[in-house]
Design a protein around this motif. Structure first.
Motif, PDB file in Angstrom:
ATOM      1  N   LEU A  91       1.797 -11.218  -9.212  1.00  9.10           N
ATOM      2  CA  LEU A  91       3.214 -10.871  -9.340  1.00  9.10           C
ATOM      3  C   LEU A  91       3.412  -9.363  -9.451  1.00  9.10           C
ATOM      4  O   LEU A  91       4.339  -8.807  -8.859  1.00  9.10           O
ATOM      5  N   LEU A  92       2.550  -8.691 -10.213  1.00 11.24           N
ATOM      6  CA  LEU A  92       2.656  -7.230 -10.327  1.00 11.24           C
ATOM      7  C   LEU A  92       2.406  -6.550  -8.982  1.00 11.24           C
ATOM      8  O   LEU A  92       3.137  -5.632  -8.600  1.00 11.24           O
ATOM      9  N   GLU A  93       1.399  -7.000  -8.261  1.00  6.38           N
ATOM     10  CA  GLU A  93       1.106  -6.399  -6.959  1.00  6.38           C
ATOM     11  C   GLU A  93       2.243  -6.662  -5.970  1.00  6.38           C
ATOM     12  O   GLU A  93       2.602  -5.805  -5.183  1.00  6.38           O
ATOM     13  N   ARG A  94       2.830  -7.860  -6.044  1.00 10.65           N
ATOM     14  CA  ARG A  94       3.944  -8.195  -5.157  1.00 10.65           C
ATOM     15  C   ARG A  94       5.159  -7.309  -5.433  1.00 10.65           C
ATOM     16  O   ARG A  94       5.845  -6.870  -4.518  1.00 10.65           O
ATOM     17  N   ASP A  95       5.408  -7.038  -6.700  1.00  6.85           N
ATOM     18  CA  ASP A  95       6.606  -6.294  -7.085  1.00  6.85           C
ATOM     19  C   ASP A  95       6.412  -4.784  -7.114  1.00  6.85           C
ATOM     20  O   ASP A  95       7.333  -4.055  -7.453  1.00  6.85           O
ATOM     21  N   THR A  96       5.232  -4.310  -6.773  1.00  2.58           N
ATOM     22  CA  THR A  96       4.974  -2.877  -6.726  1.00  2.58           C
ATOM     23  C   THR A  96       5.305  -2.355  -5.331  1.00  2.58           C
ATOM     24  O   THR A  96       4.847  -2.912  -4.335  1.00  2.58           O
ATOM     25  N   ALA A  97       6.123  -1.318  -5.277  1.00  2.00           N
ATOM     26  CA  ALA A  97       6.528  -0.749  -3.990  1.00  2.00           C
ATOM     27  C   ALA A  97       5.308  -0.252  -3.221  1.00  2.00           C
ATOM     28  O   ALA A  97       4.389   0.331  -3.798  1.00  2.00           O
ATOM     29  N   LYS A  98       5.323  -0.497  -1.937  1.00  2.76           N
ATOM     30  CA  LYS A  98       4.232  -0.060  -1.065  1.00  2.76           C
ATOM     31  C   LYS A  98       4.746   1.048  -0.150  1.00  2.76           C
ATOM     32  O   LYS A  98       5.883   1.008   0.308  1.00  2.76           O
ATOM     33  N   GLN A  99       3.920   2.031   0.127  1.00  2.00           N
ATOM     34  CA  GLN A  99       4.287   3.110   1.044  1.00  2.00           C
ATOM     35  C   GLN A  99       4.124   2.625   2.478  1.00  2.00           C
ATOM     36  O   GLN A  99       3.124   1.989   2.810  1.00  2.00           O
ATOM     37  N   PRO A 100       5.097   2.921   3.346  1.00  2.00           N
ATOM     38  CA  PRO A 100       4.943   2.546   4.750  1.00  2.00           C
ATOM     39  C   PRO A 100       3.821   3.362   5.394  1.00  2.00           C
ATOM     40  O   PRO A 100       3.522   4.475   4.976  1.00  2.00           O
ATOM     41  N   ILE A 101       3.226   2.783   6.412  1.00  2.00           N
ATOM     42  CA  ILE A 101       2.153   3.457   7.153  1.00  2.00           C
ATOM     43  C   ILE A 101       2.797   4.204   8.313  1.00  2.00           C
ATOM     44  O   ILE A 101       3.469   3.607   9.149  1.00  2.00           O
ATOM     45  N   GLU A 102       2.596   5.518   8.369  1.00  2.00           N
ATOM     46  CA  GLU A 102       3.213   6.336   9.411  1.00  2.00           C
ATOM     47  C   GLU A 102       2.275   6.416  10.623  1.00  2.00           C
ATOM     48  O   GLU A 102       1.085   6.650  10.491  1.00  2.00           O
ATOM     49  N   HIS A 103       2.849   6.176  11.793  1.00  2.00           N
ATOM     50  CA  HIS A 103       2.115   6.305  13.052  1.00  2.00           C
ATOM     51  C   HIS A 103       2.852   7.346  13.892  1.00  2.00           C
ATOM     52  O   HIS A 103       4.019   7.174  14.205  1.00  2.00           O
ATOM     53  N   THR A 104       2.205   8.431  14.256  1.00  2.00           N
ATOM     54  CA  THR A 104       2.884   9.457  15.048  1.00  2.00           C
ATOM     55  C   THR A 104       2.159   9.788  16.346  1.00  2.00           C
ATOM     56  O   THR A 104       2.784  10.142  17.326  1.00  2.00           O
ATOM     57  N   LYS A 105       0.858   9.670  16.363  1.00  2.00           N
ATOM     58  CA  LYS A 105       0.102  10.128  17.524  1.00  2.00           C
ATOM     59  C   LYS A 105       0.098   9.125  18.673  1.00  2.00           C
ATOM     60  O   LYS A 105      -0.184   9.492  19.796  1.00  2.00           O
ATOM     61  N   GLN A 106       0.412   7.875  18.413  1.00  2.00           N
ATOM     62  CA  GLN A 106       0.285   6.850  19.434  1.00  2.00           C
ATOM     63  C   GLN A 106       1.352   6.932  20.524  1.00  2.00           C
ATOM     64  O   GLN A 106       1.057   6.716  21.689  1.00  2.00           O
ATOM     65  N   VAL A 107       2.579   7.213  20.168  1.00  2.00           N
ATOM     66  CA  VAL A 107       3.663   7.214  21.159  1.00  2.00           C
ATOM     67  C   VAL A 107       4.422   8.534  21.216  1.00  2.00           C
ATOM     68  O   VAL A 107       5.356   8.663  21.985  1.00  2.00           O
ATOM     69  N   GLY A 108       4.060   9.499  20.410  1.00  2.00           N
ATOM     70  CA  GLY A 108       4.686  10.803  20.458  1.00  2.00           C
ATOM     71  C   GLY A 108       5.842  11.015  19.502  1.00  2.00           C
ATOM     72  O   GLY A 108       6.327  12.122  19.352  1.00  2.00           O
ATOM     73  N   PHE A 109       6.357   9.974  18.893  1.00  2.00           N
ATOM     74  CA  PHE A 109       7.423  10.114  17.900  1.00  2.00           C
ATOM     75  C   PHE A 109       7.069   9.228  16.707  1.00  2.00           C
ATOM     76  O   PHE A 109       6.344   8.255  16.847  1.00  2.00           O
ATOM     77  N   PRO A 110       7.581   9.592  15.531  1.00  2.00           N
ATOM     78  CA  PRO A 110       7.174   8.850  14.326  1.00  2.00           C
ATOM     79  C   PRO A 110       7.782   7.444  14.260  1.00  2.00           C
ATOM     80  O   PRO A 110       8.939   7.243  14.566  1.00  2.00           O
ATOM     81  N   PHE A 111       6.950   6.496  13.907  1.00  2.00           N
ATOM     82  CA  PHE A 111       7.448   5.182  13.535  1.00  2.00           C
ATOM     83  C   PHE A 111       6.602   4.699  12.364  1.00  2.00           C
ATOM     84  O   PHE A 111       5.517   5.208  12.114  1.00  2.00           O
ATOM     85  N   TYR A 112       7.149   3.761  11.645  1.00  2.00           N
ATOM     86  CA  TYR A 112       6.524   3.320  10.399  1.00  2.00           C
ATOM     87  C   TYR A 112       6.250   1.824  10.444  1.00  2.00           C
ATOM     88  O   TYR A 112       6.983   1.065  11.058  1.00  2.00           O
ATOM     89  N   GLU A 113       5.167   1.436   9.769  1.00  2.51           N
ATOM     90  CA  GLU A 113       4.764   0.039   9.713  1.00  2.51           C
ATOM     91  C   GLU A 113       4.758  -0.417   8.262  1.00  2.51           C
ATOM     92  O   GLU A 113       4.239   0.280   7.384  1.00  2.51           O
ATOM     93  N   CYS A 114       5.334  -1.577   8.026  1.00  6.32           N
ATOM     94  CA  CYS A 114       5.318  -2.158   6.683  1.00  6.32           C
ATOM     95  C   CYS A 114       3.909  -2.660   6.381  1.00  6.32           C
ATOM     96  O   CYS A 114       3.350  -3.439   7.159  1.00  6.32           O
ATOM     97  N   PRO A 115       3.307  -2.237   5.242  1.00  6.24           N
ATOM     98  CA  PRO A 115       1.956  -2.676   4.919  1.00  6.24           C
ATOM     99  C   PRO A 115       1.880  -4.153   4.498  1.00  6.24           C
ATOM    100  O   PRO A 115       0.804  -4.732   4.451  1.00  6.24           O
ATOM    101  N   VAL A 116       3.029  -4.767   4.236  1.00  7.32           N
ATOM    102  CA  VAL A 116       3.047  -6.161   3.802  1.00  7.32           C
ATOM    103  C   VAL A 116       3.219  -7.114   4.983  1.00  7.32           C
ATOM    104  O   VAL A 116       2.412  -7.989   5.219  1.00  7.32           O
TER     105      VAL A 116
END
Length: 72
Positions: A39-64
């Motif tokens: 429950l603690l791990e579920r309720d702890t905010a996670k940082q999004p994973i930033e991807h910038t080099k793959q397509v030339g502009f930033p996009f983010y991926e949800c780690p969950v």
């Protein structure tokens, strides 16, 4: 104390006091400890994973859930 610090502390607690390994799979205290950690791990905010080099502009991926979003 942050959720991350609480999680790390609980992981190393031995609630039972009878065993030293903490590997009692059917122990009610271990089951409760595991549920609290879940429950603690579920309720702890996670940082999004930033991807910038793959397509030339930033996009983010949800780690969950893995959903990807562009912030163009």
């Amino acid at each position: 104390m942050t959720n991350k610090e609480i999680i790390e502390t609980i992981k190393y607690l031995n609630f039972c006091g009878l065993c030293t390994t903490g590997d009692c799979k059917n122990c009610a205290r271990k089951i409760a400890k595991d549920k609290v950690l879940e429950l603690l791990e579920r309720d702890t905010a996670k940082q999004p994973i930033e991807h910038t080099k793959q397509v030339g502009f930033p996009f983010y991926e949800c780690p969950v859930c893995g959903e990807k979003r562009c912030i163009c």
